[in-house]
Design a protein around this motif. Structure first.
Motif, short mmCIF file in Angstrom:
data_model
loop_
_atom_site.label_atom_id
_atom_site.label_comp_id
_atom_site.label_asym_id
_atom_site.label_seq_id
_atom_site.Cartn_x
_atom_site.Cartn_y
_atom_site.Cartn_z
N ARG A 536 0.78 -1.58 -0.08
CA ARG A 536 -0.21 0.04 0.18
C ARG A 536 0.87 1.68 -0.42
O ARG A 536 -0.03 2.27 -0.69
CB ARG A 536 -0.88 0.00 1.52
CG ARG A 536 -2.19 -0.90 1.14
CD ARG A 536 -3.16 -0.96 2.75
NE ARG A 536 -2.29 -1.68 3.27
CZ ARG A 536 -1.59 -3.02 3.62
NH1 ARG A 536 -3.30 -4.01 2.84
NH2 ARG A 536 -1.17 -2.90 4.56
N LYS A 537 2.49 1.68 0.82
CA LYS A 537 2.70 2.82 1.30
C LYS A 537 4.09 2.39 -0.07
O LYS A 537 5.14 3.40 -0.22
CB LYS A 537 3.13 2.85 2.15
CG LYS A 537 3.80 1.76 2.82
CD LYS A 537 4.16 1.85 4.14
CE LYS A 537 4.68 1.20 5.64
NZ LYS A 537 4.14 1.39 7.01
N PHE A 538 4.14 1.37 -1.08
CA PHE A 538 5.28 0.81 -1.89
C PHE A 538 5.84 2.29 -3.12
O PHE A 538 6.71 3.31 -2.68
CB PHE A 538 5.05 0.05 -2.55
CG PHE A 538 6.28 -0.41 -2.57
CD1 PHE A 538 7.18 -1.18 -2.57
CD2 PHE A 538 6.03 -0.63 -5.19
CE1 PHE A 538 8.54 -2.24 -2.55
CE2 PHE A 538 7.54 -1.42 -5.46
CZ PHE A 538 8.96 -1.72 -4.40
N ASP A 539 4.53 2.42 -3.58
CA ASP A 539 5.34 4.08 -4.95
C ASP A 539 5.06 5.19 -3.57
O ASP A 539 5.97 6.13 -3.95
CB ASP A 539 3.47 3.96 -5.85
CG ASP A 539 3.40 2.84 -6.36
OD1 ASP A 539 4.12 2.17 -7.25
OD2 ASP A 539 2.59 1.64 -6.27
N GLU A 540 4.60 5.65 -2.57
CA GLU A 540 4.27 6.68 -1.94
C GLU A 540 6.15 6.85 -1.47
O GLU A 540 6.83 7.73 -1.30
CB GLU A 540 3.34 6.66 -0.39
CG GLU A 540 3.81 8.13 0.14
CD GLU A 540 2.63 7.31 1.97
OE1 GLU A 540 2.64 8.92 2.53
OE2 GLU A 540 1.56 6.64 1.22
N GLN A 541 6.83 5.79 -1.03
CA GLN A 541 7.77 6.16 -0.57
C GLN A 541 8.59 5.95 -1.48
O GLN A 541 10.44 6.41 -1.09
CB GLN A 541 8.11 4.21 0.46
CG GLN A 541 7.80 4.34 1.43
CD GLN A 541 7.95 2.92 2.56
OE1 GLN A 541 7.18 2.08 2.29
NE2 GLN A 541 8.94 3.09 3.65
N LEU A 542 8.86 5.46 -2.59
CA LEU A 542 9.95 5.56 -3.96
C LEU A 542 9.26 7.19 -4.16
O LEU A 542 10.36 7.87 -4.80
CB LEU A 542 9.59 4.75 -4.91
CG LEU A 542 9.71 2.96 -4.72
CD1 LEU A 542 8.89 2.71 -5.95
CD2 LEU A 542 11.22 2.98 -4.44
N ALA A 543 8.47 7.15 -4.29
CA ALA A 543 8.35 8.91 -4.93
C ALA A 543 9.09 9.83 -4.52
O ALA A 543 8.97 11.03 -4.85
CB ALA A 543 6.66 9.32 -4.43
N ALA A 544 9.60 9.67 -3.39
CA ALA A 544 10.47 10.74 -2.57
C ALA A 544 11.83 10.78 -3.00
O ALA A 544 13.16 11.56 -2.99
CB ALA A 544 10.98 10.61 -0.91
#
Length: 597
Positions: A536-544
């Protein structure tokens, strides 16, 4: 006549009791066989493995028998009628098998009815009984099989013209919701099994529009006297299988129309369900009656090979969603989004650059229906790629004939030449009819579309209809394309799924940064740069992160914790987005999408 009798024996144990009586058995000893596969699903399924008891009698006395192979039983020679009784374990919750519990029963004939060898062409009579006990007093029954006795939705005696017909009438029993509607004068029934809150009136209204669209495409009258949509509603199910006057479907509860939905809004989930219904209904003509020569008749004992599944499944996949826009259920732009997703699905993996659509058809038995984690990198779907071939063929025929002929005409010609006559379509029969309509050779088109892995000229074909095709990188790891995206962040080149430990790699794409670093499908990523992660938070973390930066990935492979260093990059521009140009659809585009009357 061959007589059958089937009854849920012990619903709690998932057992059907099935009996078959043969009045005049073959003199050398009657043989019985269970199909190894079911038409419409091209994989050997060995249904005989679910037979848990077998006994034979004649004149009330036991008859000796032996099993010849995995699905054939041979009786000793006897005089007079023979009776065989089997018990079948039914716990396959799918549209292809048989399932029985204390809430409902379902079966395809291929899974429960033995064929009396040498008597397959004789008419069959089937007595379908409810399970015993007061708990099942309210059970109803739905099937497309012609009824001899019993009330509508009741148990009773049914008749089929032969064994092939017998196994083409699936049966649903239990407490279900039902409704009906007419399409072009043909009565249609809808049965929903399972808990749901569906708007049945809207569902019938929308299905009527789809059915009339397909009937009018091929020409009235419809080839069946009645039709039945059967859907098992679950939390997350999806699937369908076509039959001669019915279809078995599975869907998620969220896929059905809600009574709270706006009347003019088709949610994406509901659109997907309508597309599934449309797909299986189109098969009433394309596959059930217009068949490959190799399937005329079916040999259900072994694999049957054809290159034509691109036409029978691919063309059907093209028309399923096209019918929704032509019927006015979705807008042209909504249709283009779905079409963009199909293009993206083909382009996203390298399988489309390694396997032709005809090879995919031949390999259906061993590859398409037995996909593993490397499937997107190794195979192309004859459903998705076949739909794009159908699109290209449709638009090419329109171009070559000045918009006078189209794939619609080709389907009507297939129906007249093969569907109505019962003749099988030769391996190159579709090309021959297309060239007849075009008035010229189309060898270059078919060589490109069917026998090469080169991309189809979709951008050029769509441009003249007022539709622009653009490519972009994935916006996230679950991106299916079809719609514009604001930006393209870094991407690992994987698809991830939920796992109790973190984010499980479902697919690692060829040439992607994750695969280059050593990550594989099945690995469970637990941390990105030392921070716990999940799907669920995989893409959010990579967005940084920015392209070119390196990230440390910790993942479990089996029970071993492993560390990888991944060089981040923006994903390949492999997702398609279709849009109507500012000037709008051209007259040719309006005709194609059925927007001009």
């Amino acid at each position: 006549m061959i007589h059958y009798r089937i009854q849920p024996l012990r619903p709690e144990a998932h057992l059907f009791a099935v009996e078959v009586r043969v009045p005049e058995p073959t003199p050398e000893g009657q043989a019985f066989a269970m199909p190894a596969w079911i038409p419409g699903s091209y994989m050997i399924r060995d249904f005989a493995r679910h037979v848990v008891a077998f006994e034979a009698t004649a004149n009330g006395e036991p008859v000796g028998w032996q099993k010849l192979d995995k699905h054939t039983w041979q009786l000793e020679p006897v005089d007079g009628e023979v009776r065989v009784r089997i018990e079948v374990y039914a716990w396959d919750l799918s549209v292809r098998g048989a399932h029985l519990d204390t809430t409902h029963g379902y079966f395809n004939g291929s899974c429960v009815f033995l064929a009396a060898k040498g008597h397959e062409d004789q008419p069959c009579e089937v007595d379908i009984l409810p399970p015993e006990g007061a708990a099942y007093a309210g059970w109803q029954l739905a099937t497309g099989m012609p009824r001899i006795s019993g009330n509508e939705l009741g148990f009773g005696v049914f008749r089929a013209e032969n064994y092939d017909a017998l196994i083409d009438y699936p049966v649903e029993m239990g407490a279900f919701t039902h409704a009906s509607f007419d399409a072009c004068g043909v009565p249609h029934r809808v049965v929903l099994s399972g808990r749901h809150q569906a708007d049945m009136a809207r569902l019938c209204r929308d299905l009527a529009l789809i059915c009339e669209q397909h009937i009018k495409l091929f020409g009235e009258p419809a080839p069946m006297e009645d039709y039945l949509f059967m859907t098992l509603v679950t939390g997350d199910g999806y699937g369908g299988l076509e039959h001669r006057n019915s279809t078995s479907l599975m869907c998620a509860r969220a896929d059905l129309p809600r009574r709270t939905d706006a009347p003019d809004v088709v949610r994406d989930a509901y659109r997907n369900y309508l597309g599934l219904c449309s797909h299986e209904y189109f098969h009433t003509w394309n596959v059930k009656r217009i068949k490959p020569e190799a399937f005329t008749p079916f040999d259900l004992n072994q694999e049957v090979y054809t290159e034509l599944l691109w036409a029978f499944e691919g063309i059907t996949s093209y028309y399923d969603d096209l019918a929704l826009v032509r019927a006015g259920l979705i807008t042209p732009q909504a249709y283009l989004e779905v079409l963009g997703q199909t293009i993206s699905r083909v382009q996203r993996g390298s399988g489309s650059r390694r396997q032709t659509v005809t090879e995919s058809s031949l390999d259906a038995w061993t590859r398409f229906y037995k996909q593993d984690e490397n499937a997107p990198n190794a195979i192309v779907s004859y459903y998705a790629k076949g739909a794009l071939v159908a699109l290209a063929l449709d638009l090419t025929l329109r171009d070559l004939t000045g918009e006078q002929k189209s794939l619609d005409d080709l389907m009507r010609l297939l129906w007249q030449r093969y569907g109505k006559t019962g003749l099988g379509v030769p391996e190159h029969g579709v090309q021959a009819l297309a060239e007849e309509l075009a008035g010229q050779s189309m060898a270059a088109f078919f060589d490109l579309a069917l026998y090469s892995t080169e991309p189809l000229p979709l951008a050029q074909l769509l441009q003249s209809r007022g539709v622009a095709l653009q490519w972009r990188a994935p916006a996230n790891h679950g991106d299916n394309g079809g719609k514009p995206a604001a930006h393209a962040p870094v991407n690992l080149g994987v698809r991830v799924a939920d796992d109790v430990l973190g984010a499980r790699v479902a697919v690692a794409y060829d040439q992607g940064p994750a695969m280059a670093a050593g990550l594989s499908a099945g690995d469970v990523i637990v941390a990105l740069d030392g921070l716990k992660t999940d799907a669920r938070k995989f893409d959010e973390q990579l967005a940084a992160y920015q392209p070119g930066e390196r990230i440390t990935v910790h993942a479990f492979r089996r029970d071993e914790l492993m560390q990888f260093t991944v060089a981040l990059e923006v994903g390949e521009a492999s997702l398609a987005c279709l849009s109507i140009v500012p000037e709008g659809l051209t007259p040719a585009g309006l005709d194609w999408l059925g927007q001009r009357r």
